[in-house]
Design a protein around this motif. Structure first.
Motif, PDB file in Angstrom:
ATOM      1  N   PHE A  21       0.824  -1.206   0.000  1.00  0.00           N
ATOM      2  CA  PHE A  21       0.000   0.000   0.000  1.00  0.00           C
ATOM      3  C   PHE A  21       0.860   1.259   0.000  1.00  0.00           C
ATOM      4  CE2 PHE A  21      -2.112   3.348   2.495  1.00  0.00           C
ATOM      5  CZ  PHE A  21      -3.159   3.626   1.634  1.00  0.00           C
ATOM      6  N   VAL A  22       1.869   1.278   0.851  1.00  0.00           N
ATOM      7  CA  VAL A  22       2.751   2.448   0.923  1.00  0.00           C
ATOM      8  C   VAL A  22       3.504   2.618  -0.395  1.00  0.00           C
ATOM      9  CG1 VAL A  22       4.779   3.413   2.076  1.00  0.00           C
ATOM     10  CG2 VAL A  22       2.957   2.388   3.422  1.00  0.00           C
ATOM     11  N   GLY A  23       3.992   1.515  -0.951  1.00  0.00           N
ATOM     12  CA  GLY A  23       4.695   1.579  -2.238  1.00  0.00           C
ATOM     13  C   GLY A  23       3.789   2.058  -3.358  1.00  0.00           C
ATOM     14  N   ALA A  24       2.544   1.576  -3.367  1.00  0.00           N
ATOM     15  CA  ALA A  24       1.596   2.009  -4.392  1.00  0.00           C
ATOM     16  C   ALA A  24       1.280   3.490  -4.261  1.00  0.00           C
ATOM     17  CB  ALA A  24       0.312   1.189  -4.289  1.00  0.00           C
ATOM     18  N   TYR A  29       1.868   8.570  -6.699  1.00  0.00           N
ATOM     19  CA  TYR A  29       2.060  10.022  -6.584  1.00  0.00           C
ATOM     20  C   TYR A  29       3.219  10.495  -7.456  1.00  0.00           C
ATOM     21  CZ  TYR A  29       3.008  14.634  -4.772  1.00  0.00           C
ATOM     22  OH  TYR A  29       3.229  15.982  -4.679  1.00  0.00           O
ATOM     23  N   ALA A  30       4.312   9.745  -7.421  1.00  0.00           N
ATOM     24  CA  ALA A  30       5.476  10.131  -8.233  1.00  0.00           C
ATOM     25  C   ALA A  30       5.135  10.108  -9.721  1.00  0.00           C
ATOM     26  CB  ALA A  30       6.652   9.206  -7.935  1.00  0.00           C
ATOM     27  N   GLY A  31       4.391   9.094 -10.147  1.00  0.00           N
ATOM     28  CA  GLY A  31       3.977   9.014 -11.541  1.00  0.00           C
ATOM     29  C   GLY A  31       3.044  10.141 -11.927  1.00  0.00           C
ATOM     30  N   TRP A  32       2.117  10.470 -11.041  1.00  0.00           N
ATOM     31  CA  TRP A  32       1.186  11.565 -11.316  1.00  0.00           C
ATOM     32  C   TRP A  32       1.939  12.888 -11.428  1.00  0.00           C
ATOM     33  CZ3 TRP A  32      -3.978  11.244 -12.321  1.00  0.00           C
ATOM     34  CH2 TRP A  32      -4.647  12.461 -12.467  1.00  0.00           C
ATOM     35  N   TYR A  33       2.859  13.108 -10.536  1.00  0.00           N
ATOM     36  CA  TYR A  33       3.638  14.344 -10.543  1.00  0.00           C
ATOM     37  C   TYR A  33       4.435  14.472 -11.835  1.00  0.00           C
ATOM     38  CZ  TYR A  33       6.930  17.953  -9.093  1.00  0.00           C
ATOM     39  OH  TYR A  33       7.675  19.100  -9.025  1.00  0.00           O
ATOM     40  N   ALA A  34       5.039  13.361 -12.256  1.00  0.00           N
ATOM     41  CA  ALA A  34       5.839  13.392 -13.483  1.00  0.00           C
ATOM     42  C   ALA A  34       4.966  13.595 -14.728  1.00  0.00           C
ATOM     43  CB  ALA A  34       6.637  12.102 -13.618  1.00  0.00           C
ATOM     44  N   GLY A  35       3.794  12.962 -14.768  1.00  0.00           N
ATOM     45  CA  GLY A  35       2.945  13.052 -15.947  1.00  0.00           C
ATOM     46  C   GLY A  35       2.075  14.288 -16.004  1.00  0.00           C
ATOM     47  N   SER A  47       0.882   7.338 -13.636  1.00  0.00           N
ATOM     48  CA  SER A  47       0.534   7.033 -12.256  1.00  0.00           C
ATOM     49  C   SER A  47       0.234   5.547 -12.086  1.00  0.00           C
ATOM     50  CB  SER A  47      -0.674   7.858 -11.832  1.00  0.00           C
ATOM     51  OG  SER A  47      -1.105   7.491 -10.552  1.00  0.00           O
ATOM     52  N   MET A  48      -0.439   4.956 -13.051  1.00  0.00           N
ATOM     53  CA  MET A  48      -0.723   3.520 -12.984  1.00  0.00           C
ATOM     54  C   MET A  48       0.557   2.696 -13.058  1.00  0.00           C
ATOM     55  SD  MET A  48      -3.896   2.987 -12.473  1.00  0.00           S
ATOM     56  CE  MET A  48      -3.804   4.387 -11.390  1.00  0.00           C
ATOM     57  N   VAL A  49       1.465   3.099 -13.900  1.00  0.00           N
ATOM     58  CA  VAL A  49       2.763   2.408 -13.991  1.00  0.00           C
ATOM     59  C   VAL A  49       3.514   2.574 -12.670  1.00  0.00           C
ATOM     60  CG1 VAL A  49       4.997   2.394 -15.165  1.00  0.00           C
ATOM     61  CG2 VAL A  49       2.899   2.619 -16.497  1.00  0.00           C
ATOM     62  N   GLY A  50       3.519   3.778 -12.125  1.00  0.00           N
ATOM     63  CA  GLY A  50       4.179   4.029 -10.851  1.00  0.00           C
ATOM     64  C   GLY A  50       3.562   3.224  -9.714  1.00  0.00           C
ATOM     65  N   THR A  51       2.250   3.057  -9.747  1.00  0.00           N
ATOM     66  CA  THR A  51       1.570   2.255  -8.738  1.00  0.00           C
ATOM     67  C   THR A  51       2.035   0.805  -8.801  1.00  0.00           C
ATOM     68  OG1 THR A  51      -0.370   3.692  -8.761  1.00  0.00           O
ATOM     69  CG2 THR A  51      -0.687   1.462  -7.917  1.00  0.00           C
ATOM     70  N   GLY A  52       2.100   0.266  -9.998  1.00  0.00           N
ATOM     71  CA  GLY A  52       2.567  -1.112 -10.166  1.00  0.00           C
ATOM     72  C   GLY A  52       3.998  -1.301  -9.704  1.00  0.00           C
ATOM     73  N   ILE A  53       4.836  -0.370 -10.062  1.00  0.00           N
ATOM     74  CA  ILE A  53       6.238  -0.440  -9.634  1.00  0.00           C
ATOM     75  C   ILE A  53       6.329  -0.313  -8.109  1.00  0.00           C
ATOM     76  CG2 ILE A  53       8.458   0.770  -9.722  1.00  0.00           C
ATOM     77  CD1 ILE A  53       7.752   1.443 -12.668  1.00  0.00           C
ATOM     78  N   GLY A  54       5.534   0.568  -7.534  1.00  0.00           N
ATOM     79  CA  GLY A  54       5.521   0.730  -6.079  1.00  0.00           C
ATOM     80  C   GLY A  54       5.072  -0.528  -5.357  1.00  0.00           C
ATOM     81  N   ILE A  55       4.063  -1.211  -5.897  1.00  0.00           N
ATOM     82  CA  ILE A  55       3.606  -2.464  -5.296  1.00  0.00           C
ATOM     83  C   ILE A  55       4.710  -3.514  -5.380  1.00  0.00           C
ATOM     84  CG2 ILE A  55       2.008  -4.397  -5.581  1.00  0.00           C
ATOM     85  CD1 ILE A  55      -0.109  -2.323  -6.422  1.00  0.00           C
ATOM     86  N   TYR A  56       5.351  -3.603  -6.521  1.00  0.00           N
ATOM     87  CA  TYR A  56       6.423  -4.583  -6.719  1.00  0.00           C
ATOM     88  C   TYR A  56       7.543  -4.385  -5.695  1.00  0.00           C
ATOM     89  CZ  TYR A  56      10.382  -6.980  -8.832  1.00  0.00           C
ATOM     90  OH  TYR A  56      11.474  -7.786  -9.040  1.00  0.00           O
TER      91      TYR A  56
END
Length: 67
Positions: A21-24, A29-35, A47-56
């Motif tokens: 959850f914390v990683g997602a 947030y990082a993906g949203w900020y960048a995009g 943001s969706m890509v960043g969420t997946g990477i954060g979960i991983y």
């Protein structure tokens, strides 16, 4: 479903959901900020890509937590 006893010790694998959850959250947030600099749709997609990477990475960190 059986109730969880209160005296149960927290194992490192129990932290997997929290770290995911914390990683997602951080990754999203990082993906949203960048995009967001490009546009709304780009922010959403990255943001969706960043969420997946954060979960991983959150789950990988949880595997090594306390080890």
């Amino acid at each position: 479903m059986q109730p969880v006893p209160l005296t149960r010790a927290v194992r490192p694998t129990d932290m997997s959901k929290l770290f995911s959850f914390v990683g997602a959250t951080i990754g999203g947030y990082a993906g949203w900020y960048a995009g967001a600099k490009v546009g709304f749709t780009t922010a959403f997609m990255i943001s969706m890509v960043g969420t997946g990477i954060g979960i991983y990475y959150g789950r990988r960190i949880a595997q090594h937590y306390g080890a």
